[in-house]
Design a protein around this motif. Structure first.
Motif, PDB file in Angstrom:
ATOM      1  N   PHE A 269       0.679  -1.054  -0.370  1.00 56.74           N
ATOM      2  CA  PHE A 269      -0.034  -0.083  -0.165  1.00 56.74           C
ATOM      3  C   PHE A 269       1.053   1.217   0.141  1.00 56.74           C
ATOM      4  O   PHE A 269       2.092   1.022   0.462  1.00 56.74           O
ATOM      5  CB  PHE A 269      -0.877  -0.128   0.900  1.00 56.74           C
ATOM      6  N   PRO A 270       0.813   2.349  -0.714  1.00 54.57           N
ATOM      7  CA  PRO A 270       0.899   3.637  -1.084  1.00 54.57           C
ATOM      8  C   PRO A 270       1.265   4.511   1.000  1.00 54.57           C
ATOM      9  O   PRO A 270       0.075   3.753   1.418  1.00 54.57           O
ATOM     10  CB  PRO A 270       0.515   4.280  -1.421  1.00 54.57           C
ATOM     11  N   SER A 271       1.712   5.249   1.125  1.00 61.45           N
ATOM     12  CA  SER A 271       1.751   6.189   2.694  1.00 61.45           C
ATOM     13  C   SER A 271       0.405   6.296   2.643  1.00 61.45           C
ATOM     14  O   SER A 271       0.188   6.241   4.114  1.00 61.45           O
ATOM     15  CB  SER A 271       3.491   6.668   2.535  1.00 61.45           C
ATOM     16  N   VAL A 272      -0.055   6.443   1.770  1.00 60.95           N
ATOM     17  CA  VAL A 272      -1.523   7.875   1.717  1.00 60.95           C
ATOM     18  C   VAL A 272      -2.809   6.741   2.092  1.00 60.95           C
ATOM     19  O   VAL A 272      -3.708   7.357   2.170  1.00 60.95           O
ATOM     20  CB  VAL A 272      -1.376   8.384   0.798  1.00 60.95           C
ATOM     21  N   TYR A 273      -2.200   5.581   1.802  1.00 58.09           N
ATOM     22  CA  TYR A 273      -3.866   4.736   1.846  1.00 58.09           C
ATOM     23  C   TYR A 273      -4.067   4.789   3.606  1.00 58.09           C
ATOM     24  O   TYR A 273      -3.621   4.381   4.093  1.00 58.09           O
ATOM     25  CB  TYR A 273      -2.789   2.796   1.377  1.00 58.09           C
ATOM     26  N   ASP A 274      -5.372   4.556   3.416  1.00 52.19           N
ATOM     27  CA  ASP A 274      -6.386   4.597   4.869  1.00 52.19           C
ATOM     28  C   ASP A 274      -7.400   3.856   4.782  1.00 52.19           C
ATOM     29  O   ASP A 274      -7.822   3.802   4.074  1.00 52.19           O
ATOM     30  CB  ASP A 274      -6.806   6.217   5.018  1.00 52.19           C
ATOM     31  N   ASP A 275      -6.415   3.162   5.596  1.00 49.48           N
ATOM     32  CA  ASP A 275      -7.214   1.438   6.227  1.00 49.48           C
ATOM     33  C   ASP A 275      -8.700   1.652   6.335  1.00 49.48           C
ATOM     34  O   ASP A 275      -9.764   0.919   6.376  1.00 49.48           O
ATOM     35  CB  ASP A 275      -6.126   0.883   6.611  1.00 49.48           C
ATOM     36  N   THR A 276      -9.480   2.382   7.372  1.00 47.08           N
ATOM     37  CA  THR A 276      -9.885   2.435   8.172  1.00 47.08           C
ATOM     38  C   THR A 276     -11.017   3.540   7.441  1.00 47.08           C
ATOM     39  O   THR A 276     -12.160   3.230   7.149  1.00 47.08           O
ATOM     40  CB  THR A 276      -9.864   3.416   9.694  1.00 47.08           C
ATOM     41  N   LEU A 277     -10.767   4.252   6.460  1.00 48.52           N
ATOM     42  CA  LEU A 277     -11.689   5.088   5.555  1.00 48.52           C
ATOM     43  C   LEU A 277     -12.054   3.478   4.614  1.00 48.52           C
ATOM     44  O   LEU A 277     -12.617   3.638   4.009  1.00 48.52           O
ATOM     45  CB  LEU A 277     -10.960   6.316   4.575  1.00 48.52           C
ATOM     46  N   TRP A 278     -11.421   2.956   3.897  1.00 48.16           N
ATOM     47  CA  TRP A 278     -11.708   1.864   3.164  1.00 48.16           C
ATOM     48  C   TRP A 278     -12.324   0.810   3.390  1.00 48.16           C
ATOM     49  O   TRP A 278     -13.143  -0.201   2.639  1.00 48.16           O
ATOM     50  CB  TRP A 278     -10.365   1.578   2.055  1.00 48.16           C
ATOM     51  N   ARG A 279     -12.135   0.360   4.731  1.00 46.85           N
ATOM     52  CA  ARG A 279     -12.682  -0.644   5.523  1.00 46.85           C
ATOM     53  C   ARG A 279     -14.331  -0.225   5.838  1.00 46.85           C
ATOM     54  O   ARG A 279     -14.986  -0.854   5.646  1.00 46.85           O
ATOM     55  CB  ARG A 279     -12.229  -1.162   6.899  1.00 46.85           C
TER      56      ARG A 279
ATOM     57  N   PRO B 152      -6.269   6.190  -6.927  1.00 47.90           N
ATOM     58  CA  PRO B 152      -4.759   7.055  -7.008  1.00 47.90           C
ATOM     59  C   PRO B 152      -4.028   6.445  -5.482  1.00 47.90           C
ATOM     60  O   PRO B 152      -3.063   5.848  -5.149  1.00 47.90           O
ATOM     61  CB  PRO B 152      -4.929   8.228  -6.898  1.00 47.90           C
ATOM     62  N   GLU B 153      -5.141   6.367  -4.784  1.00 46.51           N
ATOM     63  CA  GLU B 153      -4.629   6.744  -3.165  1.00 46.51           C
ATOM     64  C   GLU B 153      -4.497   5.522  -2.389  1.00 46.51           C
ATOM     65  O   GLU B 153      -4.055   4.990  -1.514  1.00 46.51           O
ATOM     66  CB  GLU B 153      -5.519   8.021  -1.934  1.00 46.51           C
ATOM     67  N   CYS B 154      -4.843   3.948  -3.248  1.00 45.39           N
ATOM     68  CA  CYS B 154      -4.839   3.185  -2.683  1.00 45.39           C
ATOM     69  C   CYS B 154      -3.811   1.836  -3.504  1.00 45.39           C
ATOM     70  O   CYS B 154      -2.622   1.599  -2.354  1.00 45.39           O
ATOM     71  CB  CYS B 154      -6.291   2.070  -3.007  1.00 45.39           C
ATOM     72  N   GLY B 155      -4.022   1.765  -4.588  1.00 44.08           N
ATOM     73  CA  GLY B 155      -2.438   1.142  -5.777  1.00 44.08           C
ATOM     74  C   GLY B 155      -2.381  -0.308  -5.105  1.00 44.08           C
ATOM     75  O   GLY B 155      -1.712  -0.001  -5.913  1.00 44.08           O
ATOM     76  N   TYR B 156      -3.183  -0.714  -4.601  1.00 44.87           N
ATOM     77  CA  TYR B 156      -2.519  -2.052  -4.251  1.00 44.87           C
ATOM     78  C   TYR B 156      -3.208  -2.753  -5.516  1.00 44.87           C
ATOM     79  O   TYR B 156      -3.387  -2.863  -6.115  1.00 44.87           O
ATOM     80  CB  TYR B 156      -3.317  -2.508  -3.023  1.00 44.87           C
ATOM     81  N   PRO B 157      -2.148  -3.933  -5.367  1.00 45.62           N
ATOM     82  CA  PRO B 157      -2.911  -5.133  -6.516  1.00 45.62           C
ATOM     83  C   PRO B 157      -3.955  -5.748  -6.250  1.00 45.62           C
ATOM     84  O   PRO B 157      -4.576  -6.111  -5.043  1.00 45.62           O
ATOM     85  CB  PRO B 157      -1.471  -6.455  -6.623  1.00 45.62           C
ATOM     86  N   SER B 158      -4.901  -5.669  -7.296  1.00 46.89           N
ATOM     87  CA  SER B 158      -6.380  -6.175  -6.821  1.00 46.89           C
ATOM     88  C   SER B 158      -5.787  -8.241  -7.175  1.00 46.89           C
ATOM     89  O   SER B 158      -4.463  -8.310  -7.014  1.00 46.89           O
ATOM     90  CB  SER B 158      -7.318  -6.281  -8.481  1.00 46.89           C
TER      91      SER B 158
END
Length: 176
Positions: A37-47, A154-160
């Protein structure tokens, strides 16, 4: 050839599949190492985003059986006349507007929600295609992996999951 009408149970099945796909996506993301995950990824937001969708889908499920024949006929017409990916995108955009609170659109029941989606599909008029089975079409309204397309943000960027499967297959093919 007469179109086979969608039933409330078809809508319920589709909604259960969508909710399950969102749940599996969260489980997949929970299993990824942090460095994916990129550093800006917000786990709580996406959860919370995924959970908000599942909660609203639960509300739709609770009322899908109450859709009347005219509503199901309109949904059948849209499902059979428009390209599934177009209908699915509009459905997911509508869900996102509701879950984000930017529009409720009076969509507290499955009847109102799918009436809104069908109306928006017809209004936009894009993706008209050949007539197809409405039941088969609604199965293609969303992807079974990353159905909310979060990995593409763009703020996620993890592999699907599908990217991970493809990478794994490619690695296996290159192994001597």
């Amino acid at each position: 050839m007469q179109k086979q009408m969608l039933r409330g149970s078809d809508v319920e099945t589709m909604l259960r599949r969508l909710s399950g796909a969102i749940e599996r996506d969260q489980i997949y993301v929970d299993g990824l190492p942090r460095e994916c995950f990129p550093s800006v990824y917000d786990d709580t937001l996406w959860r919370d985003w995924r959970q908000g969708h599942r909660v609203f889908i639960g509300k739709l499920l609770a009322s899908a059986h109450a859709m009347d024949s005219a509503q199901l006929e309109r949904l059948t017409e849209v499902a059979s006349r428009f390209v599934p990916e177009v209908v699915g995108r509009i459905m997911l955009e509508t869900l996102a507007e509701i879950v984000s609170g930017s529009s409720a659109a009076g969509c507290e029941t499955a009847a109102h929600f799918f009436d809104w989606v069908a109306g928006e599909v017809v209004r936009q008029g894009r993706g008209k295609g050949r007539s197809r089975s409405a039941r088969k079409s609604i199965e293609r309204w969303f992807s079974s992996t990353d159905p909310l397309t979060i990995s593409q943000d763009p703020e996620c960027g993890y592999p699907s999951l599908i990217d991970a499967i493809r990478a794994g297959r490619a690695a296996l093919q290159q192994t001597p």
